[in-house]
Design a protein around this motif. Structure first.
Motif, mmCIF file in Angstrom:
data_model
loop_
_atom_site.group_PDB
_atom_site.id
_atom_site.type_symbol
_atom_site.label_atom_id
_atom_site.label_comp_id
_atom_site.label_asym_id
_atom_site.label_seq_id
_atom_site.Cartn_x
_atom_site.Cartn_y
_atom_site.Cartn_z
ATOM 1 N N PRO A 32 -8.281 -0.651 5.251
ATOM 2 C CA PRO A 32 -7.907 0.630 4.631
ATOM 3 C C PRO A 32 -6.933 0.520 3.463
ATOM 4 O O PRO A 32 -6.231 -0.472 3.317
ATOM 5 N N ASP A 33 -6.917 1.572 2.663
ATOM 6 C CA ASP A 33 -5.869 1.769 1.665
ATOM 7 C C ASP A 33 -4.778 2.595 2.315
ATOM 8 O O ASP A 33 -5.043 3.367 3.232
ATOM 9 N N ASN A 34 -3.585 2.437 1.781
ATOM 10 C CA ASN A 34 -2.464 3.127 2.389
ATOM 11 C C ASN A 34 -1.554 3.696 1.307
ATOM 12 O O ASN A 34 -1.295 3.030 0.302
ATOM 13 N N GLU A 35 -1.114 4.925 1.525
ATOM 14 C CA GLU A 35 -0.165 5.543 0.595
ATOM 15 C C GLU A 35 0.841 6.365 1.394
ATOM 16 O O GLU A 35 0.460 7.131 2.281
ATOM 17 N N ILE A 36 2.113 6.195 1.069
ATOM 18 C CA ILE A 36 3.156 6.939 1.785
ATOM 19 C C ILE A 36 3.915 7.791 0.778
ATOM 20 O O ILE A 36 4.298 7.308 -0.294
ATOM 21 N N ILE A 37 4.102 9.065 1.118
ATOM 22 C CA ILE A 37 4.863 9.959 0.240
ATOM 23 C C ILE A 37 6.028 10.541 1.022
ATOM 24 O O ILE A 37 5.854 10.987 2.162
ATOM 25 N N PHE A 38 7.190 10.524 0.422
ATOM 26 C CA PHE A 38 8.366 11.144 1.034
ATOM 27 C C PHE A 38 8.785 12.357 0.223
ATOM 28 O O PHE A 38 8.796 12.321 -1.005
#
Ligand code: FES
Ligand SMILES: [Fe+2]
Length: 349
Positions: free
Chosen positions: A221-227
């Protein structure tokens, strides 16, 4: 270094209040948020509302009263309030005793329901300002989609420690030791980070360091984290076929009680098979974060300064800077200027 006694809770910003399903039609829920007693209700038509949970007459919490699906009735002398907090009736008044009931309105709060969650706008009591940004959305899902699971755990700490723990990239191998999660081996991590709306984003990348379970969603998978301020994090994991998004929210109840809510959204057709075991897994995972925070509380009684190192504490540093800037731009009545710079961060975890 960060002084831990610098306690202030951000105002004029949306906070996660509870999952929508926790507030049934015709029911009320009382909850303290940012040290304020708040009464949540849902009319029998399904509209959610929130007002101060204190009767303006003799200060009895309105949540002790009755709610008929339209109006809240105080348990002491039966004053009635509608969903906007407007006083609609004072039963002790005779027909010829006219009174301007609007003098007794209760403060109401703006609420919003998005993706199966109820959010509340905690305006500053002295200097209320309109929202600077909307409620954060879980990427890739419509506003009407609800989480597959929602789990809330109470952390006995000031909100900053819960937020910083949530975004801390270096604690995982030491705190989250479970057979179904990563082991204690450390790997090099190198990730790009960019500023984003009132927060920052860990740029989308192909995952390499896979824990068990990722293969279930098909492919690497691709992963992206936003805060987002004040304490919201979305982690999106996508393959060509599927999408799994975790929404975690941190909401201060008081100066030493914080709710952390962990939710999952996904489009996995076989996902229901996982549902029975999810609460146990989430409880165990979040419980590890809470347990270390409880231990931290022991030390914080004696130590008032925390050290932040490069690069593994850069996210924590950004959080403190973002928070301070959000506070400052309101006082100065100007645009928010992000303290976050596009940057490549390296750490071992
Ligand atoms: S205290 Fe609420 S009606 Fe009197
Ligand atoms: Fe953690």
């Amino acid at each position: 270094m960060v002084a831990v006694n610098d306690i202030y809770l951000l105002r004029n910003i949306w906070y996660h209040a509870m999952p929508s399903h926790a507030l049934k039609p015709g029911k009320m829920v009382a909850k303290t948020l940012l040290n304020e007693p708040v009464l949540f209700g849902r009319t029998s038509q399904g509209k959610a509302f929130a007002m101060r949970d204190i009767c303006p007459h003799r200060a009895v919490p309105l949540s002790y009263g009755r709610f008929d699906g339209t109006e809240v009735e105080c348990c002491y002398h039966g004053w009635r309030f509608n969903e906007n907090g407007q006083c609609t009736e004072i039963p002790s008044l005779m027909a010829d005793q006219q009174m301007d009931l609007s003098r007794f309105d209760v403060q109401d709060y703006a609420v919003k329901e998005v993706q199966g969650n109820l959010w509340i706008y905690m305006a500053d009591r002295d200097q209320p300002q309109p929202p600077r940004f909307d409620v954060p959305r879980v990427p890739g899902f419509g506003d009407d989609v609800a989480p597959v699971i929602s789990y809330t755990m109470r952390f006995p700490c000031y909100t900053d420690h819960a937020v910083v723990g949530l975004m801390d990239p270096a604690h995982s191998p030491f705190v989250h030791r479970s057979w179904w999660w990563r082991g204690a081996t450390l790997n090099d991590e190198i990730k790009w980070f960019d500023p984003s709306t009132y927060g920052f984003t860990m740029r989308k990348h192909r995952m390499a360091n896979m824990g068990y379970g990722y293969w279930l969603i098909g492919g690497v998978p691709d992963n992206e984290i936003i805060f987002y301020l004040p304490g919201v994090r979305t982690e999106e994991t996508t393959t060509a076929k599927h999408r799994v998004v975790n929404l975690t929210t941190v909401t201060p109840l008081t100066d030493d009680q914080t709710d952390v809510t962990f939710e999952l959204y996904w489009d996995l057709p076989w996902g229901n098979l996982l549902k029975p075991i999810l609460p146990t897994l989430i409880r165990s995972f979040l419980g590890q974060d809470r347990d270390v925070v409880i231990k931290q509380q022991e030390g914080l009684k004696h130590e008032s300064v925390l050290r932040l190192i490069k690069d593994s504490d850069t996210l924590a540093r950004w959080y403190y800077q973002l928070k301070k800037e959000y506070q400052r731009c309101q006082v100065d009545a100007r645009e928010f200027v992000t303290p976050v710079k596009t940057q490549l961060l390296k750490w071992r975890a």
